[in-house]
Scaffold this active site. Structure first.
Site, PDB file in Angstrom:
ATOM      1  N   GLY A   1      -4.578  -4.200  -3.855  1.00 16.40           N
ATOM      2  CA  GLY A   1      -5.571  -3.168  -4.141  1.00 16.40           C
ATOM      3  C   GLY A   1      -4.800  -1.923  -4.511  1.00 16.40           C
ATOM      4  O   GLY A   1      -4.165  -1.312  -3.657  1.00 16.40           O
ATOM      5  N   HIS A   2      -4.782  -1.599  -5.792  1.00 23.09           N
ATOM      6  CA  HIS A   2      -3.977  -0.476  -6.279  1.00 23.09           C
ATOM      7  C   HIS A   2      -4.896   0.672  -6.700  1.00 23.09           C
ATOM      8  O   HIS A   2      -5.681   0.532  -7.637  1.00 23.09           O
ATOM      9  CB  HIS A   2      -3.094  -0.926  -7.450  1.00 23.09           C
ATOM     10  CG  HIS A   2      -2.060  -1.939  -7.036  1.00 23.09           C
ATOM     11  ND1 HIS A   2      -1.158  -2.494  -7.900  1.00 23.09           N
ATOM     12  CD2 HIS A   2      -1.774  -2.473  -5.816  1.00 23.09           C
ATOM     13  CE1 HIS A   2      -0.372  -3.336  -7.240  1.00 23.09           C
ATOM     14  NE2 HIS A   2      -0.734  -3.338  -5.979  1.00 23.09           N
TER      15      HIS A   2
ATOM     16  N   LYS B   1       2.813   9.990   0.043  1.00 29.18           N
ATOM     17  CA  LYS B   1       2.027  10.411   1.206  1.00 29.18           C
ATOM     18  C   LYS B   1       2.784  11.349   2.143  1.00 29.18           C
ATOM     19  O   LYS B   1       2.562  11.359   3.358  1.00 29.18           O
ATOM     20  CB  LYS B   1       1.479   9.179   1.940  1.00 29.18           C
ATOM     21  CG  LYS B   1       0.709   8.257   0.990  1.00 29.18           C
ATOM     22  CD  LYS B   1      -0.171   7.247   1.665  1.00 29.18           C
ATOM     23  CE  LYS B   1      -1.528   7.784   2.016  1.00 29.18           C
ATOM     24  NZ  LYS B   1      -2.542   6.739   2.239  1.00 29.18           N
TER      25      LYS B   1
ATOM     26  N   LYS C   1       1.570   2.202  -5.135  1.00 29.08           N
ATOM     27  CA  LYS C   1       2.060   1.676  -6.413  1.00 29.08           C
ATOM     28  C   LYS C   1       1.114   2.011  -7.564  1.00 29.08           C
ATOM     29  O   LYS C   1       1.553   2.353  -8.658  1.00 29.08           O
ATOM     30  CB  LYS C   1       2.236   0.152  -6.306  1.00 29.08           C
ATOM     31  CG  LYS C   1       3.281  -0.245  -5.279  1.00 29.08           C
ATOM     32  CD  LYS C   1       3.345  -1.748  -5.072  1.00 29.08           C
ATOM     33  CE  LYS C   1       2.161  -2.336  -4.362  1.00 29.08           C
ATOM     34  NZ  LYS C   1       2.015  -1.961  -2.942  1.00 29.08           N
TER      35      LYS C   1
ATOM     36  N   ASP D   1       0.802  -1.230   0.000  1.00 30.97           N
ATOM     37  CA  ASP D   1       0.000   0.000   0.000  1.00 30.97           C
ATOM     38  C   ASP D   1       0.832   1.277   0.000  1.00 30.97           C
ATOM     39  O   ASP D   1       0.426   2.309   0.536  1.00 30.97           O
ATOM     40  CB  ASP D   1      -0.970   0.019   1.202  1.00 30.97           C
ATOM     41  CG  ASP D   1      -1.859  -1.201   1.208  1.00 30.97           C
ATOM     42  OD1 ASP D   1      -2.216  -1.666   0.105  1.00 30.97           O
ATOM     43  OD2 ASP D   1      -2.183  -1.698   2.300  1.00 30.97           O
TER      44      ASP D   1
ATOM     45  N   GLN E   1       1.900  -6.021  -3.297  1.00 35.68           N
ATOM     46  CA  GLN E   1       2.363  -6.154  -1.907  1.00 35.68           C
ATOM     47  C   GLN E   1       3.654  -5.337  -1.734  1.00 35.68           C
ATOM     48  O   GLN E   1       3.845  -4.361  -2.435  1.00 35.68           O
ATOM     49  CB  GLN E   1       2.575  -7.632  -1.525  1.00 35.68           C
ATOM     50  CG  GLN E   1       1.291  -8.440  -1.413  1.00 35.68           C
ATOM     51  CD  GLN E   1       0.714  -8.870  -2.748  1.00 35.68           C
ATOM     52  OE1 GLN E   1       1.393  -9.480  -3.547  1.00 35.68           O
ATOM     53  NE2 GLN E   1      -0.534  -8.571  -3.002  1.00 35.68           N
TER      54      GLN E   1
ATOM     55  N   ARG F   1      -5.356   0.266   8.744  1.00 32.01           N
ATOM     56  CA  ARG F   1      -3.943  -0.105   8.647  1.00 32.01           C
ATOM     57  C   ARG F   1      -3.218   0.339   9.910  1.00 32.01           C
ATOM     58  O   ARG F   1      -3.500   1.401  10.457  1.00 32.01           O
ATOM     59  CB  ARG F   1      -3.304   0.565   7.425  1.00 32.01           C
ATOM     60  CG  ARG F   1      -3.883   0.086   6.107  1.00 32.01           C
ATOM     61  CD  ARG F   1      -3.237   0.819   4.929  1.00 32.01           C
ATOM     62  NE  ARG F   1      -3.826   0.420   3.655  1.00 32.01           N
ATOM     63  CZ  ARG F   1      -4.028   1.244   2.640  1.00 32.01           C
ATOM     64  NH1 ARG F   1      -3.684   2.522   2.724  1.00 32.01           N
ATOM     65  NH2 ARG F   1      -4.565   0.800   1.524  1.00 32.01           N
TER      66      ARG F   1
HETATM   67  P1  GDP Z   1      -0.885   0.416  -3.498  1.00 33.12           P
HETATM   68  O1  GDP Z   1      -1.459  -0.875  -3.033  1.00 33.12           O
HETATM   69  O2  GDP Z   1       0.588   0.489  -3.279  1.00 33.12           O
HETATM   70  O3  GDP Z   1      -1.260   0.768  -4.906  1.00 33.12           O
HETATM   71  O4  GDP Z   1      -1.519   1.531  -2.554  1.00 33.12           O
HETATM   72  P2  GDP Z   1      -3.083   1.655  -2.166  1.00 33.12           P
HETATM   73  O5  GDP Z   1      -3.818   2.151  -3.337  1.00 33.12           O
HETATM   74  O6  GDP Z   1      -3.554   0.424  -1.501  1.00 33.12           O
HETATM   75  O7  GDP Z   1      -3.004   2.730  -1.002  1.00 33.12           O
HETATM   76  C1  GDP Z   1      -2.482   3.996  -1.209  1.00 33.12           C
HETATM   77  C2  GDP Z   1      -3.551   5.024  -0.817  1.00 33.12           C
HETATM   78  O8  GDP Z   1      -2.960   6.297  -0.655  1.00 33.12           O
HETATM   79  C3  GDP Z   1      -4.609   5.218  -1.878  1.00 33.12           C
HETATM   80  O9  GDP Z   1      -5.815   5.531  -1.259  1.00 33.12           O
HETATM   81  C4  GDP Z   1      -4.092   6.398  -2.686  1.00 33.12           C
HETATM   82  O10 GDP Z   1      -5.137   7.127  -3.321  1.00 33.12           O
HETATM   83  C5  GDP Z   1      -3.460   7.220  -1.613  1.00 33.12           C
HETATM   84  N1  GDP Z   1      -2.289   8.011  -2.014  1.00 33.12           N
HETATM   85  C6  GDP Z   1      -1.320   7.716  -2.903  1.00 33.12           C
HETATM   86  N2  GDP Z   1      -0.365   8.658  -2.899  1.00 33.12           N
HETATM   87  C7  GDP Z   1      -0.748   9.580  -1.980  1.00 33.12           C
HETATM   88  C8  GDP Z   1      -0.161  10.793  -1.494  1.00 33.12           C
HETATM   89  O11 GDP Z   1       0.910  11.208  -1.883  1.00 33.12           O
HETATM   90  N3  GDP Z   1      -0.856  11.458  -0.526  1.00 33.12           N
HETATM   91  C9  GDP Z   1      -2.056  11.026  -0.035  1.00 33.12           C
HETATM   92  N4  GDP Z   1      -2.625  11.753   0.902  1.00 33.12           N
HETATM   93  N5  GDP Z   1      -2.613   9.888  -0.484  1.00 33.12           N
HETATM   94  C10 GDP Z   1      -1.980   9.182  -1.425  1.00 33.12           C
HETATM   95  P1  IMO Z   2      -0.955  -4.133  -2.307  1.00 30.58           P
HETATM   96  O1  IMO Z   2      -0.489  -4.654  -3.648  1.00 30.58           O
HETATM   97  C1  IMO Z   2      -0.996  -4.660   2.002  1.00 30.58           C
HETATM   98  C2  IMO Z   2      -1.014  -8.757   3.518  1.00 30.58           C
HETATM   99  C3  IMO Z   2      -2.260  -9.225   4.236  1.00 30.58           C
HETATM  100  C4  IMO Z   2      -1.651 -10.228   5.194  1.00 30.58           C
HETATM  101  C5  IMO Z   2      -0.556 -10.864   4.363  1.00 30.58           C
HETATM  102  C6  IMO Z   2      -0.956 -12.159   3.688  1.00 30.58           C
HETATM  103  O2  IMO Z   2      -2.251  -3.418  -2.351  1.00 30.58           O
HETATM  104  O3  IMO Z   2       0.140  -3.379  -1.632  1.00 30.58           O
HETATM  105  P2  IMO Z   2      -2.521 -12.836   1.669  1.00 30.58           P
HETATM  106  O4  IMO Z   2      -3.900 -12.392   1.303  1.00 30.58           O
HETATM  107  O5  IMO Z   2      -1.502 -12.518   0.645  1.00 30.58           O
HETATM  108  O6  IMO Z   2      -2.476 -14.260   2.120  1.00 30.58           O
HETATM  109  O7  IMO Z   2      -2.163 -11.971   2.990  1.00 30.58           O
HETATM  110  O8  IMO Z   2      -0.202  -9.909   3.384  1.00 30.58           O
HETATM  111  N1  IMO Z   2      -1.249  -8.225   2.158  1.00 30.58           N
HETATM  112  C7  IMO Z   2      -1.190  -6.929   1.844  1.00 30.58           C
HETATM  113  N2  IMO Z   2      -1.007  -5.850   2.632  1.00 30.58           N
HETATM  114  N3  IMO Z   2      -1.117  -4.510   0.667  1.00 30.58           N
HETATM  115  C8  IMO Z   2      -1.279  -5.578  -0.132  1.00 30.58           C
HETATM  116  O9  IMO Z   2      -1.273  -5.485  -1.474  1.00 30.58           O
HETATM  117  C9  IMO Z   2      -1.362  -6.867   0.453  1.00 30.58           C
HETATM  118  N4  IMO Z   2      -1.550  -8.105  -0.022  1.00 30.58           N
HETATM  119  C10 IMO Z   2      -1.466  -8.937   1.027  1.00 30.58           C
HETATM  120  O10 IMO Z   2      -2.886  -8.162   4.898  1.00 30.58           O
HETATM  121  O11 IMO Z   2      -1.047  -9.553   6.271  1.00 30.58           O
HETATM  122 MG    MG Z   3      -2.961  -1.587  -1.793  1.00 33.47          MG
END
Ligand code: GDP
Ligand code: IMO
Ligand code: MG
Length: 421
Positions: free
Chosen positions: A39-40, A328, A15, A12, A221, A302
């Site tokens: 979840g991207h 962030k 990416k 998270d 991840q 988180r």
């Molecule tokens: P990923 O899994 O690495 O793609 O990240 P996620 O999408 O799960 O989580 C990142 C969260 O932070 C999302 O809700 C984005 O919209 C948000 N986000 C990304 N970059 C920034 C930033 O620079 N500032 C803030 N405030 N939010 C951000």
């Molecule tokens: P993105 O790509 C954050 C965590 C789960 C758990 C562990 C194992 O959005 O960054 P799994 O479902 O793979 O068996 O879970 O890994 N986890 C993540 N945490 N971002 C993710 O993906 C994750 N994918 C799995 O919360 O601790």
């Molecule tokens: Mg994510």
């Protein structure tokens, strides 16, 4: 030529946003591991989209998006994602490709994930319950079904054989949920999957490289969730690091050029397991609130803490990170004093290395304090206009990691990215 974008922490890191930002510079964006546990998040015309399996280049015109062999694929979730993407007017049938070697996640994999986590009780991994671990177990156990198998007339028999095996496992767990509806949806989704471009991913990507195309590999991840080098057993079941790009896409290591590692300006983790810099106090709450730190896939809050340079240094080492992106940064705008973890104290001895066992009361983070910048950075476009206190924060991180932060993300919007000079 292949560049890589991956997360350096526990996932998270942002990416989705960063891959979407860079995608216009590439011809193909490829996912190499993980599955719908990811979840991207990205924004399309100011509308939030969360992608789980489709690469984050799908909204960029004329870009090929490949779901690589190293991914485990849930056809039901894919179908829903494709519908969501189509609602933005994207003709994914032209640009989305799936490798025939990609393993399928079955409804019974998801059931085994649920049963196994429930049986673990307090020791549960905190899995996303998407069937990731059982699907990868069937891959390494040499039982799994692959996308290419769908085109085989014996597919139903193969499915039933594996389903029976899974039933024995579920019986051992005394798991008695009815998954027949999920199976029905699964078979419907397989018919949909068959209508997509199913290709031989290895030749496809290597021919693209050969003809001078630029490829961006999108990690899921984060490095600390890597099955080999993360906080085992509290990890996911794939290689999330640069090495996973080669095994997940079928390309050789010498094709990889830039490795762009993403870190938040602080740190988060969702699910169980070690997190040395975790904050259990008001500060943790404040970061969760201003960073809106709730899971993109599961909605779980988180866990939040300070940036950890011991873990980041380790991640830079195993990935060969050549550029850093800090996301962030704006979330820290209102904090008086920031902390950076520079060492761990393990049972009385200070170290800058990640130990075999990160868990437990014996490991204490050692911090260096920095004054906060205490101003709104969300509208800043140029690096020189960022507050001095932030320059100092970044300069220190650069010096410890030996890699420079090249981009600073100062908001969720696609245009909120400051290039460091
Ligand atoms: P990923 O899994 O690495 O793609 O990240 P996620 O999408 O799960 O989580 C990142 C969260 O932070 C999302 O809700 C984005 O919209 C948000 N986000 C990304 N970059 C920034 C930033 O620079 N500032 C803030 N405030 N939010 C951000
Ligand atoms: P993105 O790509 C954050 C965590 C789960 C758990 C562990 C194992 O959005 O960054 P799994 O479902 O793979 O068996 O879970 O890994 N986890 C993540 N945490 N971002 C993710 O993906 C994750 N994918 C799995 O919360 O601790
Ligand atoms: Mg994510």
């Amino acid at each position: 030529m292949v560049d890589v974008i991956l997360g350096l922490q526990w996932g998270d890191e942002g990416k989705g946003k960063i891959v979407d930002y860079f995608a216009p510079n590439y011809d193909m964006i490829a996912r190499f591991q993980g599955g719908p546990n990811a979840g991207h998040t990205l924004y399309v015309n100011d509308k939030k989209v969360v992608l789980h399996q489709i690469p984050s280049g799908i909204f960029r015109e004329n870009k090929i998006n490949l779901i690589g062999s190293g991914v485990v694929l849930d056809a039901v979730i894919l179908k829903k994602e494709c519908d969501a993407v189509a609602s933005f007017g994207i003709d994914y049938k032209k640009t989305l490709f799936v490798s025939e070697r990609t393993h399928l996640i079955l409804p019974s994999h998801r059931a085994i994930d649920r049963a196994s986590e429930a049986a673990k009780g307090r020791d549960k991994i905190g899995s996303t319950l998407k069937g990731i671990s059982p699907a990868y177990m069937d891959k390494t156990g040499r039982n799994g079904l692959r996308v290419g198998d769908l085109l085989d007339k014996d597919f139903s028999d193969k499915y039933q054989k594996l389903r029976n095996k899974h039933q024995q496992i579920l019986d051992n767990f005394s798991f008695d949920e009815d998954i027949s509806q999920a199976e029905k949806e699964f078979f419907e989704a397989l018919e949909f999957l068959k209508t997509l471009k199913i290709i031989n991913g290895e030749y496809f990507i290597n021919e693209a490289i050969q003809s001078g195309k630029k490829i961006l590999a999108e990690g899921a991840q984060g490095s600390m969730l890597d099955v080999d080098f993360g906080t085992f057993p509290y990890v996911t079941s794939s290689n999330t690091i640069t090495a996973g790009v080669c095994s997940g896409l079928g390309i050789s290591p010498n094709k990889i050029k830039e490795v762009i590692g993403i870190t938040k300006a602080y740190c988060t983790r969702v699910g169980s397991g070690p997190f040395p810099t975790e904050l259990h106090d008001e500060m943790g709450e404040q970061i969760r609130k201003s960073g809106n730190e709730f899971g993109s896939t599961t909605g779980r809050p988180r866990r939040c803490g300070w940036i950890d340079l011991v873990a980041l240094n380790f991640a830079c080492m195993i990935n060969g990170v050549s550029q850093l992106v800090m996301t962030k940064a704006d979330v820290l705008d209102e904090i008086d004093t920031l902390k950076i973890c520079v060492k761990y104290n393990v049972d009385g001895t200070e170290t800058t290395q990640v130990p075999f066992q990160m868990e437990g009361k014996l490991l204490q983070p050692v911090y260096k304090e920095f004054p906060g910048w205490k101003s709104d950075i969300t509208k800043i476009k140029n690096f020189k206009d960022l507050p001095t206190a932030m320059h100092d924060y970044i300069t220190y991180i650069n010096s410890v990691l030996g890699v420079n932060v090249q981009y600073i993300s100062n908001g969720p919007g696609t245009d909120q990215l400051v290039v460091a000079l």
